[in-house]
Design a protein around this motif. Structure first.
Motif, mmCIF file in Angstrom:
data_model
loop_
_atom_site.group_PDB
_atom_site.id
_atom_site.type_symbol
_atom_site.label_atom_id
_atom_site.label_comp_id
_atom_site.label_asym_id
_atom_site.label_seq_id
_atom_site.Cartn_x
_atom_site.Cartn_y
_atom_site.Cartn_z
ATOM 1 N N PRO A 1 -12.008 5.859 -33.982
ATOM 2 C CA PRO A 1 -11.651 4.455 -33.740
ATOM 3 C C PRO A 1 -11.499 3.641 -35.014
ATOM 4 O O PRO A 1 -10.573 2.832 -35.140
ATOM 5 C CB PRO A 1 -12.812 3.952 -32.876
ATOM 6 C CG PRO A 1 -13.303 5.164 -32.156
ATOM 7 C CD PRO A 1 -13.149 6.280 -33.135
ATOM 8 N N ALA A 2 -12.395 3.829 -35.987
ATOM 9 C CA ALA A 2 -12.309 3.073 -37.239
ATOM 10 C C ALA A 2 -11.036 3.424 -38.000
ATOM 11 O O ALA A 2 -10.406 2.548 -38.620
ATOM 12 C CB ALA A 2 -13.537 3.346 -38.110
ATOM 13 N N ARG B 1 -8.195 4.423 -36.681
ATOM 14 C CA ARG B 1 -7.089 3.778 -35.969
ATOM 15 C C ARG B 1 -7.002 2.300 -36.335
ATOM 16 O O ARG B 1 -5.916 1.750 -36.522
ATOM 17 C CB ARG B 1 -7.263 3.946 -34.463
ATOM 18 C CG ARG B 1 -7.174 5.383 -33.984
ATOM 19 C CD ARG B 1 -7.735 5.511 -32.584
ATOM 20 N NE ARG B 1 -6.876 4.868 -31.605
ATOM 21 C CZ ARG B 1 -6.076 5.518 -30.751
ATOM 22 N NH1 ARG B 1 -6.014 6.836 -30.795
ATOM 23 N NH2 ARG B 1 -5.344 4.874 -29.884
ATOM 24 N N THR B 2 -8.173 1.658 -36.425
ATOM 25 C CA THR B 2 -8.209 0.236 -36.751
ATOM 26 C C THR B 2 -7.639 -0.027 -38.134
ATOM 27 O O THR B 2 -6.821 -0.937 -38.333
ATOM 28 C CB THR B 2 -9.659 -0.293 -36.682
ATOM 29 O OG1 THR B 2 -10.148 -0.156 -35.347
ATOM 30 C CG2 THR B 2 -9.727 -1.752 -37.095
ATOM 31 N N SER C 1 -3.748 0.903 -38.222
ATOM 32 C CA SER C 1 -2.942 -0.076 -37.482
ATOM 33 C C SER C 1 -2.914 -1.406 -38.219
ATOM 34 O O SER C 1 -1.909 -2.127 -38.177
ATOM 35 C CB SER C 1 -3.484 -0.257 -36.061
ATOM 36 O OG SER C 1 -4.786 -0.794 -36.057
ATOM 37 N N ARG C 2 -3.988 -1.727 -38.918
ATOM 38 C CA ARG C 2 -4.039 -2.974 -39.685
ATOM 39 C C ARG C 2 -3.000 -2.953 -40.812
ATOM 40 O O ARG C 2 -2.254 -3.924 -40.996
ATOM 41 C CB ARG C 2 -5.449 -3.160 -40.254
ATOM 42 C CG ARG C 2 -5.565 -4.163 -41.388
ATOM 43 C CD ARG C 2 -5.375 -5.605 -40.951
ATOM 44 N NE ARG C 2 -5.564 -6.488 -42.094
ATOM 45 C CZ ARG C 2 -6.746 -6.966 -42.487
ATOM 46 N NH1 ARG C 2 -7.844 -6.636 -41.828
ATOM 47 N NH2 ARG C 2 -6.830 -7.762 -43.519
ATOM 48 N N GLN D 1 0.228 -9.164 -31.386
ATOM 49 C CA GLN D 1 -1.150 -8.691 -31.277
ATOM 50 C C GLN D 1 -1.493 -8.429 -29.809
ATOM 51 O O GLN D 1 -0.982 -9.101 -28.913
ATOM 52 C CB GLN D 1 -2.105 -9.718 -31.867
ATOM 53 C CG GLN D 1 -1.923 -9.912 -33.364
ATOM 54 C CD GLN D 1 -2.126 -8.622 -34.125
ATOM 55 O OE1 GLN D 1 -3.128 -7.936 -33.954
ATOM 56 N NE2 GLN D 1 -1.157 -8.276 -34.964
ATOM 57 N N GLN E 1 -8.373 -5.796 -26.739
ATOM 58 C CA GLN E 1 -9.072 -5.730 -28.007
ATOM 59 C C GLN E 1 -10.103 -4.608 -27.972
ATOM 60 O O GLN E 1 -10.723 -4.350 -26.933
ATOM 61 C CB GLN E 1 -9.773 -7.059 -28.308
ATOM 62 C CG GLN E 1 -8.822 -8.226 -28.528
ATOM 63 C CD GLN E 1 -8.051 -8.086 -29.815
ATOM 64 O OE1 GLN E 1 -8.426 -7.309 -30.678
ATOM 65 N NE2 GLN E 1 -6.958 -8.818 -29.932
ATOM 66 N N PRO E 2 -10.323 -3.924 -29.119
ATOM 67 C CA PRO E 2 -11.318 -2.846 -29.137
ATOM 68 C C PRO E 2 -12.721 -3.381 -28.889
ATOM 69 O O PRO E 2 -13.046 -4.510 -29.229
ATOM 70 C CB PRO E 2 -11.179 -2.278 -30.561
ATOM 71 C CG PRO E 2 -10.564 -3.374 -31.361
ATOM 72 C CD PRO E 2 -9.665 -4.117 -30.403
ATOM 73 N N ASP F 1 -15.954 0.312 -31.018
ATOM 74 C CA ASP F 1 -14.764 0.793 -31.712
ATOM 75 C C ASP F 1 -14.553 0.099 -33.038
ATOM 76 O O ASP F 1 -13.619 0.424 -33.765
ATOM 77 C CB ASP F 1 -13.514 0.581 -30.849
ATOM 78 C CG ASP F 1 -13.491 1.512 -29.656
ATOM 79 O OD1 ASP F 1 -14.238 2.508 -29.691
ATOM 80 O OD2 ASP F 1 -12.732 1.244 -28.707
ATOM 81 N N GLN F 2 -15.381 -0.895 -33.368
ATOM 82 C CA GLN F 2 -15.226 -1.595 -34.630
ATOM 83 C C GLN F 2 -15.626 -0.675 -35.776
ATOM 84 O O GLN F 2 -16.541 0.142 -35.642
ATOM 85 C CB GLN F 2 -16.090 -2.866 -34.656
ATOM 86 C CG GLN F 2 -15.672 -3.897 -33.624
ATOM 87 C CD GLN F 2 -14.260 -4.399 -33.868
ATOM 88 O OE1 GLN F 2 -13.796 -4.420 -34.994
ATOM 89 N NE2 GLN F 2 -13.579 -4.791 -32.806
ATOM 90 N N THR G 1 -2.520 1.871 -31.215
ATOM 91 C CA THR G 1 -3.346 0.981 -30.395
ATOM 92 C C THR G 1 -3.334 1.356 -28.921
ATOM 93 O O THR G 1 -3.919 0.641 -28.096
ATOM 94 C CB THR G 1 -2.870 -0.480 -30.555
ATOM 95 O OG1 THR G 1 -1.471 -0.572 -30.219
ATOM 96 C CG2 THR G 1 -3.076 -0.965 -31.977
#
Length: 212
Positions: free
Chosen positions: A17-18, A20-21, A24-25, A40, A46-47, A51-52, A120
């Protein structure tokens, strides 16, 4: 981060997840640099807190941020690499830029949006659908161009120098790094990871059908 593998209807890779974040950022930031912000997701998409990215990765995300709105094209060197002149003749290049830059920006932004949607999507696998391979390869190349520009990479020798410097910083153990060193280390790690990931997609695409 895992390499792409051929699957029915395309190619798939598993990402944390991190990861991907973060990816994608930077994909979204590259599109914004082109002047075309990516829509957005809604609040429902939102994750979750789970997932953060961890604290260290969150710091890297902050370090990766750039301010495209503060740079006017083509003064930003990263944007200049994304939208290179079409001719060595300055007058002709300016005329061609006027005629073609809008459509080029739109095409690149559309390709980046394809990748952003894939990153996402609500799945632990990132899937490159059959028929979207060109968009993925072009978009990843554009993101890597931006990162390379921020790192000062113009050729293979520059890349080796940056990798060696990042490796040397890591070998210093717990010694604190300057903000500049932390930024370079974060960008270098991301650039290397995206390069490897893109190459894994190319390798998966090159496999004979019988092996897929």
């Amino acid at each position: 981060m895992y390499a792409f593998q051929a699957v029915p209807g395309g190619y798939a890779a598993e990402l944390e997840p991190a990861e991907r974040t973060i990816i994608s950022r930077v994909v979204a930031d590259t599109s914004e640099l082109l002047g075309v912000p990516i829509d957005q997701p809604s609040a429902d998409d939102q994750p979750s807190a789970d997932d953060q990215p961890p604290a260290d990765d969150a710091a890297a995300l902050a370090a990766l941020a750039w301010q495209p709105a503060d740079s006017s094209p083509p003064r930003d060197p990263a944007l200049a690499r994304l939208l290179p002149p079409a001719s060595d003749d300055e007058e002709l290049a300016a005329e061609l830029r006027t005629l073609t830059e809008g459509s080029l920006r739109a095409t690149k932004a559309e390709q980046l949006a394809v990748v952003h949607r894939g990153l996402t999507a609500p799945s632990r696998f990132v899937v490159v659908r059959e028929g979207t391979e060109r968009s993925w390869l072009a978009a990843l190349t554009d993101v890597r161009l931006v990162l390379a520009t921020r790192l000062g990479i113009e050729n293979d020798e520059d890349a080796e120098r940056i990798y060696a410097r990042a490796g040397g910083e890591e070998s210093q153990g717990e010694e604190p790094q300057s903000e500049e060193a932390e930024l370079e280390s974060a960008l270098t790690s991301l650039y290397a990871a995206l390069t490897w990931w893109q190459e894994s997609l190319l390798e998966a695409m090159s496999q004979p059908a019988a092996e897929q």
